[in-house]
Design a protein around this motif. Sequence first.
Motif, short mmCIF file in Angstrom:
data_model
loop_
_atom_site.label_atom_id
_atom_site.label_comp_id
_atom_site.label_asym_id
_atom_site.label_seq_id
_atom_site.Cartn_x
_atom_site.Cartn_y
_atom_site.Cartn_z
N LYS A 1 63.56 40.55 72.64
CA LYS A 1 64.76 41.35 72.90
C LYS A 1 64.62 42.22 74.15
CE LYS A 1 66.18 41.54 68.05
NZ LYS A 1 66.16 42.32 66.82
N LEU A 2 63.37 42.40 74.60
CA LEU A 2 63.11 43.14 75.83
C LEU A 2 62.24 42.27 76.72
CD1 LEU A 2 62.06 46.83 75.00
CD2 LEU A 2 64.09 46.07 76.22
N SER A 3 62.44 42.40 78.01
CA SER A 3 61.59 41.64 78.93
C SER A 3 60.42 42.51 79.38
CB SER A 3 62.41 41.15 80.12
OG SER A 3 63.00 42.25 80.75
N ALA A 4 59.41 41.84 79.89
CA ALA A 4 58.20 42.53 80.32
C ALA A 4 58.42 43.17 81.68
CB ALA A 4 57.05 41.53 80.37
N ASP A 5 59.16 44.27 81.69
CA ASP A 5 59.46 44.89 82.98
C ASP A 5 58.54 46.09 83.25
OD1 ASP A 5 60.46 47.15 81.68
OD2 ASP A 5 62.49 46.37 81.64
N PRO A 6 58.56 46.59 84.49
CA PRO A 6 57.65 47.67 84.85
C PRO A 6 57.85 48.95 84.04
CG PRO A 6 58.58 46.66 86.82
CD PRO A 6 59.30 46.07 85.65
N VAL A 7 59.07 49.21 83.58
CA VAL A 7 59.32 50.42 82.80
C VAL A 7 58.60 50.34 81.45
CG1 VAL A 7 61.10 51.83 81.68
CG2 VAL A 7 61.52 50.85 83.94
N LEU A 8 58.73 49.20 80.81
CA LEU A 8 58.04 48.97 79.54
C LEU A 8 56.53 49.06 79.75
CD1 LEU A 8 57.84 48.08 76.61
CD2 LEU A 8 58.37 45.77 77.31
#
Length: 98
Positions: A51-58
């Motif tokens: 449901k979430l992508s592996a982005d820099p914020v995460l």
Amino acid sequence: MSSQQALIKLADQCVLCGICIPTCPTYQQQRSEAESPRGRISLVKALAEGKLSADPVLQQHLASCSGCLTCQQVCPAKVQYQKILLGGKQLLSSNITD
Ligand code: SF4
Ligand code: SF4
């Protein structure tokens, strides 16, 4: 069971009570749910569910955890926070390099 399913199962042990939150040093600094144990567990679960992508914020929210494990010590549901954090970081790095 896939590593994603195992992570979801671990994260589901969190009953979202919030008892850990005031004990967390990064939450005390940032006053942000995403910088709390409960928030990080939810982020890892969402990542494992796709449901979430592996982005820099995460990535930043997981990287900012000091690993002190105070949250794990106070958790009445005995949530295995360390396993969830490490599993989340592994999933993140495999997603980023994919
Ligand atoms: S204390 Fe445990 S069950 Fe409660 S929100 Fe924190 S990790 Fe989840
Ligand atoms: S291990 Fe991370 S999430 Fe848990 S209390 Fe310490 S800084 Fe907060």
